[in-house]
Structure formats: structure tokens, C-alpha cells
Design a protein around this motif. Structure first.
Motif, PDB file in Angstrom:
ATOM      1  N   THR A  54       0.853  -1.203   0.000  1.00 27.65           N
ATOM      2  CA  THR A  54       0.000   0.000   0.000  1.00 27.65           C
ATOM      3  C   THR A  54       0.884   1.247   0.000  1.00 27.65           C
ATOM      4  OG1 THR A  54      -0.176  -0.194   2.415  1.00 27.65           O
ATOM      5  CG2 THR A  54      -1.956  -1.160   1.092  1.00 27.65           C
ATOM      6  N   TYR A  55       1.040   1.845   1.158  1.00 27.81           N
ATOM      7  CA  TYR A  55       1.757   3.124   1.250  1.00 27.81           C
ATOM      8  C   TYR A  55       3.218   3.017   0.800  1.00 27.81           C
ATOM      9  CZ  TYR A  55      -2.170   4.720   4.143  1.00 27.81           C
ATOM     10  OH  TYR A  55      -3.407   5.066   4.612  1.00 27.81           O
ATOM     11  N   PHE A  56       3.941   2.042   1.332  1.00 26.70           N
ATOM     12  CA  PHE A  56       5.390   1.987   1.114  1.00 26.70           C
ATOM     13  C   PHE A  56       5.724   1.728  -0.355  1.00 26.70           C
ATOM     14  CE2 PHE A  56       9.766   0.935   1.420  1.00 26.70           C
ATOM     15  CZ  PHE A  56      10.231   1.436   2.626  1.00 26.70           C
ATOM     16  N   PHE A  57       5.063   0.765  -0.959  1.00 23.06           N
ATOM     17  CA  PHE A  57       5.364   0.410  -2.341  1.00 23.06           C
ATOM     18  C   PHE A  57       5.121   1.585  -3.279  1.00 23.06           C
ATOM     19  CE2 PHE A  57       3.779  -1.181  -6.460  1.00 23.06           C
ATOM     20  CZ  PHE A  57       4.927  -1.815  -6.915  1.00 23.06           C
ATOM     21  N   PHE A  58       3.936   2.196  -3.176  1.00 16.98           N
ATOM     22  CA  PHE A  58       3.614   3.299  -4.079  1.00 16.98           C
ATOM     23  C   PHE A  58       4.461   4.534  -3.770  1.00 16.98           C
ATOM     24  CE2 PHE A  58      -0.269   0.718  -4.497  1.00 16.98           C
ATOM     25  CZ  PHE A  58      -0.311   0.623  -5.870  1.00 16.98           C
ATOM     26  N   GLY A  59       4.757   4.767  -2.484  1.00 21.91           N
ATOM     27  CA  GLY A  59       5.621   5.887  -2.133  1.00 21.91           C
ATOM     28  C   GLY A  59       7.012   5.739  -2.728  1.00 21.91           C
ATOM     29  N   THR A  60       7.530   4.508  -2.711  1.00 24.53           N
ATOM     30  CA  THR A  60       8.854   4.245  -3.273  1.00 24.53           C
ATOM     31  C   THR A  60       8.869   4.457  -4.784  1.00 24.53           C
ATOM     32  OG1 THR A  60       9.296   2.611  -1.538  1.00 24.53           O
ATOM     33  CG2 THR A  60      10.670   2.516  -3.504  1.00 24.53           C
ATOM     34  N   ILE A  61       7.848   3.965  -5.464  1.00 28.46           N
ATOM     35  CA  ILE A  61       7.762   4.114  -6.920  1.00 28.46           C
ATOM     36  C   ILE A  61       7.693   5.591  -7.296  1.00 28.46           C
ATOM     37  CG2 ILE A  61       6.344   3.670  -8.951  1.00 28.46           C
ATOM     38  CD1 ILE A  61       7.773   1.213  -7.941  1.00 28.46           C
ATOM     39  N   ILE A  62       6.822   6.335  -6.622  1.00 31.93           N
ATOM     40  CA  ILE A  62       6.628   7.746  -6.961  1.00 31.93           C
ATOM     41  C   ILE A  62       7.887   8.558  -6.654  1.00 31.93           C
ATOM     42  CG2 ILE A  62       5.242   9.795  -6.438  1.00 31.93           C
ATOM     43  CD1 ILE A  62       2.917   7.862  -5.814  1.00 31.93           C
ATOM     44  N   ALA A  63       8.613   8.174  -5.609  1.00 36.28           N
ATOM     45  CA  ALA A  63       9.837   8.895  -5.257  1.00 36.28           C
ATOM     46  C   ALA A  63      10.863   8.829  -6.380  1.00 36.28           C
ATOM     47  CB  ALA A  63      10.429   8.330  -3.973  1.00 36.28           C
ATOM     48  N   THR A  64      10.965   7.686  -7.050  1.00 30.61           N
ATOM     49  CA  THR A  64      11.926   7.578  -8.148  1.00 30.61           C
ATOM     50  C   THR A  64      11.508   8.438  -9.336  1.00 30.61           C
ATOM     51  OG1 THR A  64      10.808   5.580  -8.950  1.00 30.61           O
ATOM     52  CG2 THR A  64      12.699   5.280  -7.505  1.00 30.61           C
ATOM     53  N   PHE A  65      10.184   8.568  -9.563  1.00 29.07           N
ATOM     54  CA  PHE A  65       9.720   9.485 -10.602  1.00 29.07           C
ATOM     55  C   PHE A  65      10.226  10.901 -10.310  1.00 29.07           C
ATOM     56  CE2 PHE A  65       5.639   6.762 -11.274  1.00 29.07           C
ATOM     57  CZ  PHE A  65       6.394   5.823 -11.964  1.00 29.07           C
ATOM     58  N   ALA A  66      10.154  11.284  -9.036  1.00 28.54           N
ATOM     59  CA  ALA A  66      10.562  12.632  -8.641  1.00 28.54           C
ATOM     60  C   ALA A  66      12.053  12.850  -8.850  1.00 28.54           C
ATOM     61  CB  ALA A  66      10.177  12.873  -7.182  1.00 28.54           C
ATOM     62  N   MET A  67      12.866  11.942  -8.310  1.00 25.43           N
ATOM     63  CA  MET A  67      14.324  12.106  -8.374  1.00 25.43           C
ATOM     64  C   MET A  67      14.837  12.110  -9.804  1.00 25.43           C
ATOM     65  SD  MET A  67      15.737   9.763  -5.245  1.00 25.43           S
ATOM     66  CE  MET A  67      14.818   8.311  -5.745  1.00 25.43           C
ATOM     67  N   ASP A  68      14.379  11.128 -10.594  1.00 30.26           N
ATOM     68  CA  ASP A  68      14.974  10.934 -11.909  1.00 30.26           C
ATOM     69  C   ASP A  68      14.332  11.776 -12.993  1.00 30.26           C
ATOM     70  OD1 ASP A  68      16.938   9.157 -11.084  1.00 30.26           O
ATOM     71  OD2 ASP A  68      15.555   7.482 -11.114  1.00 30.26           O
ATOM     72  N   SER A  69      13.379  12.595 -12.638  1.00 34.12           N
ATOM     73  CA  SER A  69      12.878  13.590 -13.585  1.00 34.12           C
ATOM     74  C   SER A  69      13.381  14.984 -13.237  1.00 34.12           C
ATOM     75  CB  SER A  69      11.345  13.587 -13.632  1.00 34.12           C
ATOM     76  OG  SER A  69      10.790  13.795 -12.352  1.00 34.12           O
ATOM     77  N   SER A  70      13.558  15.271 -11.948  1.00 34.94           N
ATOM     78  CA  SER A  70      14.019  16.606 -11.555  1.00 34.94           C
ATOM     79  C   SER A  70      15.498  16.814 -11.849  1.00 34.94           C
ATOM     80  CB  SER A  70      13.751  16.852 -10.068  1.00 34.94           C
ATOM     81  OG  SER A  70      14.498  15.963  -9.254  1.00 34.94           O
ATOM     82  N   LEU A  71      16.328  15.805 -11.581  1.00 32.46           N
ATOM     83  CA  LEU A  71      17.770  15.975 -11.758  1.00 32.46           C
ATOM     84  C   LEU A  71      18.181  16.161 -13.216  1.00 32.46           C
ATOM     85  CD1 LEU A  71      20.531  16.160 -10.468  1.00 32.46           C
ATOM     86  CD2 LEU A  71      20.682  13.668 -10.505  1.00 32.46           C
TER      87      LEU A  71
END
Length: 532
Positions: free
Chosen positions: A410-427
Motif C-alpha cells: 500500500t503506502y510503502f510500495f507506491f511511495g517508493t515508486i513515486i519517489a523515483t519518478f521525482a528524483m529521476d525527472s528533476s535531476l
């Protein structure tokens, strides 16, 4: 022989003016010379190009591995030395980030002046030596271990900005954008390697975390000497420079004042976790950091002939990128550190289990970076930045709301996936904006500015969050108090990302308005020419 001819052509056509206070002639000349510039790596065959990119991207891989191999093993190392206070334990992470974030800008300038390859290789060697020292500290004391961690951060401070500069100087724009994307993709892979092999080696004996890292980085040290080409800038002009000219170009006065300001500011916030704000020297360090920061900007504006941070690049657009990048990556540090603390200290998960839980970041991180590399020239960077900030916000919100004993999927899996979207699109977006904004001979400086914000924000964000934690956790004597303090830091990250999202939205609206005005002017010009 062909490579020597390419390098010679590089020397002939890369002489551009330095960025001075408000002077953008360097940018114009860089763009003009771009048509005649020969990019060495464009001519590499597939195998050689892969090896070259992998070697350059190893700087970000080792950077993230060095950060994450200690995240889940802090308590193990602390128990060995008899250290249990959260403030003292956090120095193993924030100390690494302190030197990394503080000296990235200096590392880029050193590469500009003495060769990006040379400084890259020195950085790899330095990281290998101090990784060995971190392991050997098992025979000394905890302060020696922290000193080794602090010194480790200098290695990536030299390799990361020069890796980006090497990529920018060796590839033309299309391959360069994909190179930057692979550079970003190496971050989650390195983080995963640290999260996995850190606890695995700790199961044998924790010094092997750092001894194994030293051996791997030593291999990369040798590989970088063999694989990375020499790409000199202004070769003939550098041979004619006097020692004073070289010192002027290094901007030692500006660099020293900036480094002192960053170190004191970061030290004050992170040391307050150990001694609290009751100690006068913590306040003194904070006040002195502000004074040195003021001196830094005065030197860059009025004194420096070759400022280490040229004012010409500090446009309003880049200011928005500054704010978004700082907000996003500081919350990344908070999220990663405190979510792991909740899992280990409250939820009862093991370090190996956490490595498995975080493993999706490898796949999603690589995919996101590749997609961004493909679309970065077709989609406005402002749109990508807004997407990244919304992902940061959603991840922070999910982790702040997550029940301790909730199901992983639930929370952890989707939070982890979305976090990578953030890091690897912003940098990649921020890096490409800076790369295109400065002349070629200052690629190291331009790239190091954004990396300074990224890594310094992670360390400073932990300092802010730690202060909040200590103020609200009632001493942290019970699990309930610990959890309350941890959740307070996660809600702080939600506020930061909300602020960053608003900044990104304003940036996007401003960009759309500018594009609309440009299109209107173009249509008016077309109508006038038709009427004539």
C-alpha cells in the motif's frame, strides 16, 4: 591518431570568454563556436561508448552507494562504538553530505582549470583511500569513523561535477541528454547497491562495508584513467598563464568564503542535534555563516575577476529551479532517513528486508531517467519540474500518513515508486537547464551548481528535520515518543514539497506566458512581412 586530431580541433574552437558580472558574451560565443566543435565521444563505437558512459556515471553510483550503505547499519556501527544518541548517529550521514555539498562547486572549478579527467581521477582515488580509513576506524574510535565519513564526501565532490562536465564536453546535445539521463539513472542503482550490500557485509563484520567499497572504487580509479579521454580547454592559453592568472581564475577568496559559510551553517544545524541550541558556539557558528555568505556574494559581485558563481547565470528561471531542487531533494533525504528509522526502530523490519522493500527503485529509476532523456527536448523543462515536485509531495504525504504496521503493497510500495519518478525527472531537467546556460569551458561549474544544491539540501534538510524531531519527541524514551518525532519530520517534508510545488507551478505559468508572447510576436512579424 583520429582522437588526437579531434582533441586538437577541440583546442582550436573552444576559446570562449569567461562569464563575468552580468556579461553574457561568453554564452553567445559558446553558442557560435558550437557549430565548429567536434565532440570526441560522438565517434565512439557502441561498446566503447557504453564503457565510457558507465565509467563516467560510476561517480553518481559511488556517491549514492556511499550515502546509503550506512543508512540501515547506523545502529550496528553505533552499538560497536557505544553510541546510541540519534544526533551523534546522524553525523555519519549528514557529515558525508556536508563535505559533498560544500565542495562540489569547488570541484567543478578545479576541473575547469586543471582538467576534468584529472580531478575526476583524483576524486576516485581520494574516495578509495578514505573508504579504507572508514573501515580501519574499527580499531580507533567513533570520532575517527565520523572523520572518515566526512572526508569520504570530498571524493564525490570532485567526481560528480567533473563527470557531468566530461559528459557535456564529449557528447553533442542529443547523446548528451541521454548521457545525463543515464547519469540520473545510476543514482537509484547506487542507492540500491548500498542498501543491499551494506547490511550484507555488516552481517560478517561492519568494516567490510567500507573495505569492499574501497576495493570497488580503486578499480574505477584505474578504469577512469584508461577510458576517459583528455579533453583540454584553451590549451595554448593555459600554457601562457602565470601563477597569478591561475589563482585569479580559481577565485580562492570567493571559494574560501563560500565554503566557510556553507560548513558553518550546516554544522550549526546538525551539531544542534548533539548539544542542542543551548550551547553559545552553535549560535556563533550560525551568525558567522551568514556574515561569510554576505562576504561571498560581495566578492563574486565586486571583487572576483573570474567568479566561481557567475552572476550572469542567476536568472529568475534558475532561481525557481534553485527553490524547487532544494525543496525536493531535502525532502528526499528526510524521507529516506526517517522512513528507515521508523521501519527499523518501530516497525521491527530488518536491514535486508528494507533493501527488498526499496528494490523497485532500480527498475522505475532507470525507466524514468531514460524516458526523461528522450522527451527532455520535446517537453518544456518547467513541465517536467512541476511533475517532479508533485511526485515529491505525494511521496512525502504517503509516508507521513503511513501506519507503522501497514501492508507493504500500500503506502510503502507506491511511495517508493513515486519517489523515483521525482528524483529521476528533476535531476536531468535541472542539469540540462544549467548545462545549456553556461559556456562549454564552464560546464563543470554549471553542473556543480545544481549538484551543490542537491547534495547540500539533503544534508541541511536532515539538520532541520532533526531539530524538529528533538523538539517534539519528549526525549524519545518510548516508541510512541520516537514515532511522534519521526512523523513530525515527515510532515515537515510535506510542507517543503508543497512549497516547491507552488514554485514549480508559478515557474510553469511564467514559461507558458513567455512562450505565448513569443508566438504572438512571431505572428505579428509574419503578418507585417506579408502585408509589405
Amino acid at each position: 591518431m583520429p582522437e588526437r586530431q579531434e582533441i586538437a580541433s577541440h583546442q582550436d574552437h573552444s576559446k570562449t570568454s569567461p562569464l563575468r558580472n552580468g556579461d553574457d558574451s561568453g554564452i553567445d560565443s559558446a553558442q557560435t563556436a558550437d557549430d565548429e566543435y567536434i565532440y570526441i565521444a560522438d565517434g565512439y563505437n557502441l561498446i566503447r561508448r557504453i564503457i565510457f558512459i558507465a565509467t563516467v556515471c560510476s561517480s553518481m553510483f559511488t556517491n549514492q552507494m556511499g550515502l546509503c550503505n550506512s543508512l540501515t547499519t547506523l545502529e550496528i556501527i553505533g552499538d560497536y562504538f557505544g553510541v546510541t544518541e540519534p544526533g551523534k548517529l546522524s553525523w555519519a550521514i549528514s557529515g558525508y553530505g556536508l563535505t559533498l555539498g560544500t565542495f562540489v562547486l569547488i570541484g567543478g572549478r578545479l576541473g575547469d582549470e586543471f582538467g576534468n579527467k584529472a580531478i575526476f581521477v583524483i576524486g576516485m582515488g581520494w574516495l578509495a583511500l578514505n573508504s579504507m580509513m572508514a573501515g580501519v576506524s574499527v580499531y580507533a574510535s567513533y570520532p575517527v569513523y565520523i572523520l572518515a565519513r566526512v572526508l569520504q564526501g570530498l571524493g564525490p565532490a570532485l567526481t560528480v561535477p567533473n563527470a557531468l562536465a566530461i559528459m557535456g564536453k564529449c557528447f553533442s546535445q542529443g547523446p548528451r541528454n541521454m548521457g545525463f539521463a543515464w547519469f540520473a539513472a545510476s543514482a537509484p542503482v547506487g542507492a540500491m547497491a548500498g542498501l543491499l550490500f551494506g547490511p550484507l557485509f555488516a552481517m560478517a563484520w561492519w568494516p567490510w562495508i567500507y573495505w569492499s567499497q574501497a576495493l570497488g572504487v580503486a578499480f574505477l580509479f584505474v578504469l577512469s584513467i584508461m577510458v576517459i579521454p583528455n579533453v583540454p580547454d584553451e590549451g595554448e592559453e593555459k600554457q601562457r598563464r602565470t601563477i597569478r592568472d591561475t589563482l585569479d581564475r580559481l577565485d580562492l577568496l570567493g571559494g574560501a568564503s563560500g565554503v566557510i559559510a556553507l560548513i558553518l551553517f550546516n554544522f550549526a544545524w546538525n551539531q544542534s542535534l548533539v548539544t542542542t541550541w543551548d550551547e553559545p558556539y552553535v549560535y556563533v557558528c550560525l551568525i558567522l555563516s551568514v556574515l561569510f555568505l554576505a562576504a561571498f556574494f560581495y566578492i563574486e559581485l565586486r571583487v572576483a575577476r573570474y567568479p566561481i558563481l557567475p552572476v550572469a547565470i542567476l536568472t529568475s528561471d534558475i532561481a525557481f529551479v534553485f527553490g524547487c531542487t532544494a525543496a525536493g531533494w531535502s525532502t528526499f533525504g528526510i524521507w529516506l532517513f526517517y522512513v528507515i528509522r521508523i521501519c527499523l526502530n518501530i516497525g521491527g523490519q530488518t536491514p535486508i528486508q528494507l533493501a527488498a522493500w526499496l528494490s523497485p527503485i532500480v527498475i522505475t529509476g532507470i525507466l524514468t531517467a531514460v524516458v526523461v532523456g528522450k522527451i527532455i527536448t520535446k517537453v518544456p523543462a518547467s513541465s517536467i519540474m512541476l511533475f517532479a515536485m508533485l511526485c515529491y509531495f505525494l511521496t512525502s504525504l504517503l509516508m507521513a500518513l503511513r501506519p507503522v504496521h501497514s501492508t507493504y503493497w500500500t503506502y510503502f510500495f507506491f511511495g517508493t515508486i513515486i519517489a523515483t519518478f521525482a528524483m529521476d525527472s528533476s535531476l536531468p531537467a535541472a542539469t540540462i537547464i544549467f548545462s545549456n546556460a553556461v559556456p562549454r569551458q564552464y560546464q563543470g561549474m554549471g553542473s556543480s551548481v545544481i549538484m551543490t544544491i542537491v547534495v547540500y539540501s539533503i544534508s541541511l534538510g536532515l539538520g532541520f528535520a532533526g531539530t524538529i524531531e528533538l523538539q517534539i519527541n519528549n526525549g524519545g524514551h518510548t516508541k510512541a515518543d520516537l514515532l511522534y518525532g519521526y512523523r513530525g519530520t515527515l510532515w515537515f517534508s510535506v510542507g517543503l514539497t508543497a512549497f516547491g510545488s507552488v514554485l514549480a507551478l508559478v515557474f510553469l505559468l511564467k514559461d507558458l506566458r513567455r512562450q505565448k508572447l513569443a508566438n504572438n510576436q512571431k505572428e505579428e512579424g509574419t503578418d507585417n512581412s506579408t502585408g509589405a
